[in-house]
Motif scaffolding. Structure first.
Motif, PDB file in Angstrom:
ATOM      1  N   PRO A 209     -15.577  -1.124  82.952  1.00 16.44           N
ATOM      2  CA  PRO A 209     -16.717  -1.006  82.302  1.00 16.44           C
ATOM      3  C   PRO A 209     -17.315  -2.442  82.221  1.00 16.44           C
ATOM      4  N   ALA A 210     -18.642  -2.603  82.322  1.00 21.44           N
ATOM      5  CA  ALA A 210     -19.397  -4.087  82.557  1.00 21.44           C
ATOM      6  C   ALA A 210     -20.776  -3.560  82.049  1.00 21.44           C
ATOM      7  N   SER A 211     -21.487  -4.727  81.547  1.00 19.71           N
ATOM      8  CA  SER A 211     -22.952  -4.631  81.316  1.00 19.71           C
ATOM      9  C   SER A 211     -23.712  -4.845  82.280  1.00 19.71           C
ATOM     10  N   PRO A 212     -25.044  -4.196  82.572  1.00 23.54           N
ATOM     11  CA  PRO A 212     -25.825  -4.391  83.665  1.00 23.54           C
ATOM     12  C   PRO A 212     -26.128  -5.735  84.044  1.00 23.54           C
ATOM     13  N   GLU A 213     -26.054  -6.834  83.437  1.00 21.48           N
ATOM     14  CA  GLU A 213     -26.114  -8.133  83.937  1.00 21.48           C
ATOM     15  C   GLU A 213     -24.806  -8.777  84.232  1.00 21.48           C
ATOM     16  N   ASP A 214     -23.458  -8.186  84.365  1.00 23.67           N
ATOM     17  CA  ASP A 214     -22.421  -8.673  84.683  1.00 23.67           C
ATOM     18  C   ASP A 214     -22.475  -8.765  86.289  1.00 23.67           C
ATOM     19  N   PRO A 215     -21.355  -9.611  87.131  1.00 26.17           N
ATOM     20  CA  PRO A 215     -21.315  -9.404  88.377  1.00 26.17           C
ATOM     21  C   PRO A 215     -20.720  -8.068  89.031  1.00 26.17           C
ATOM     22  N   LEU A 216     -21.474  -7.531  89.948  1.00 21.99           N
ATOM     23  CA  LEU A 216     -20.980  -6.041  90.425  1.00 21.99           C
ATOM     24  C   LEU A 216     -19.539  -6.036  90.478  1.00 21.99           C
TER      25      LEU A 216
END
Length: 306
Positions: A209-216
């Protein structure tokens, strides 16, 4: 001055440092330059630069810096032209292009990926995206966590996922430096599940899981997610290749070459290959590795029409 992109100024700085070192060694003043000095400089850098294109760029960089320093532009010089031709002949014999990534190679790698290791899951997902989209490494992953730039590199919000496809939105590329027009490329699922980009990306997103602004392509660490770097991806790719017992110049540049070559092999037009790969000119043709199968098909077509 503002007409040059940040990356171009970085190149100028590198070229300036190289030229400055040359001038210190041989006792020349930096500027104004001359075609005589450029001739000597071209020969000098040809001993440590690996490709002719790099030599030509460094020489062109000095010409530009000479002009930006307030001097009259240097005209064409026949001696410099002949010297560059000789350097090209010498270096073109020595250059070794990256081995293009192929479908069989990706299938073979997929069989040895340990999906219980988040880093391997992320790395293979990145390889697939780089291959299918012919991406430049500068858009695929950053050089380091510190150099990650959401306007250049892919983030989680770069993906628009639907049941039928994934739309990849790239904010800025080498040929779209001002962000005036986004590059939008569809990424479709493929029947060969072992190398289906939609399957691997979905699996990666669920596992990490990651936030939208995190690296893909983010790798989880005790301190939080960190961007997958170019060196980490290149190292993992080389490890997989070595495990398969393959030898050759296997680098990440082979992703873009491999994607363009596969598109050519499947009959996709030059215009679409250029558009999908975001090439501004026909230089993409140098990326295509024409296989023996393609040469044979061309010979058969030729013979059948006599």
């Amino acid at each position: 001055m503002n007409s040059y992109a940040t990356s171009t100024w970085k190149n100028f700085k590198t070229q300036y440092n190289s030229y400055s070192r040359f001038c210190r060694i041989f006792g020349y003043q930096l500027f104004p330059c001359s075609n005589f000095i450029l001739c000597r400089y071209a020969v000098f850098i040809s001993f440590y630069l690996k490709t002719f294109s790099s030599v030509a760029q460094y020489v062109s960089g000095v010409r530009t810096l000479h002009y930006l320093d307030g001097h009259i532009p240097l005209g064409s010089d026949p001696i410099l032209i002949r010297i560059l031709a000789g350097i090209k002949r010498k270096l073109m014999c020595e250059v070794q292009q990256a081995v293009p990534v192929t479908i069989p190679l990706l299938v073979a790698i997929s069989a040895i990926v340990d999906i219980s290791q988040p880093s391997q899951l992320v790395c293979f997902s990145a390889l697939l995206v780089g291959f299918y989209l012919f991406l430049r490494s500068g858009n695929l992953v950053p050089k380091s966590q510190a150099t990650f730039d959401p306007t250049r590199h892919l983030t989680r919000s770069s993906l628009i996922i639907s049941e039928s496809l994934i739309l990849v939105v790239i904010q800025s590329t080498k040929t779209r430096q001002y962000g005036s027009k986004q590059l939008k490329v569809p990424l479709l699922p493929v029947s060969k599940q072992s190398i289906c980009p939609k399957k691997w990306l979905t699996m990666m997103i669920r596992a990490i899981p990651a936030s939208p602004e995190d690296p893909l392509f983010s790798i989880p660490t005790p301190l939080g997610n960190r961007a997958l770097s170019y060196s980490t991806l290149a190292h993992q790719y080389k490890q997989w290749v070595q495990t398969l017992g393959l030898q050759g110049n296997y680098t990440l540049h082979g992703l873009r070459r491999g994607g363009a070559t596969h598109a050519f092999e499947t009959g996709i037009s030059d215009h679409l290959i250029r558009t999908l790969g975001d090439w501004a000119s026909n230089c993409f043709r140098r990326y295509i590795d024409v296989t023996m199968d393609s040469r044979l098909r061309a010979s058969i077509m030729f013979a059948d029409n006599i």
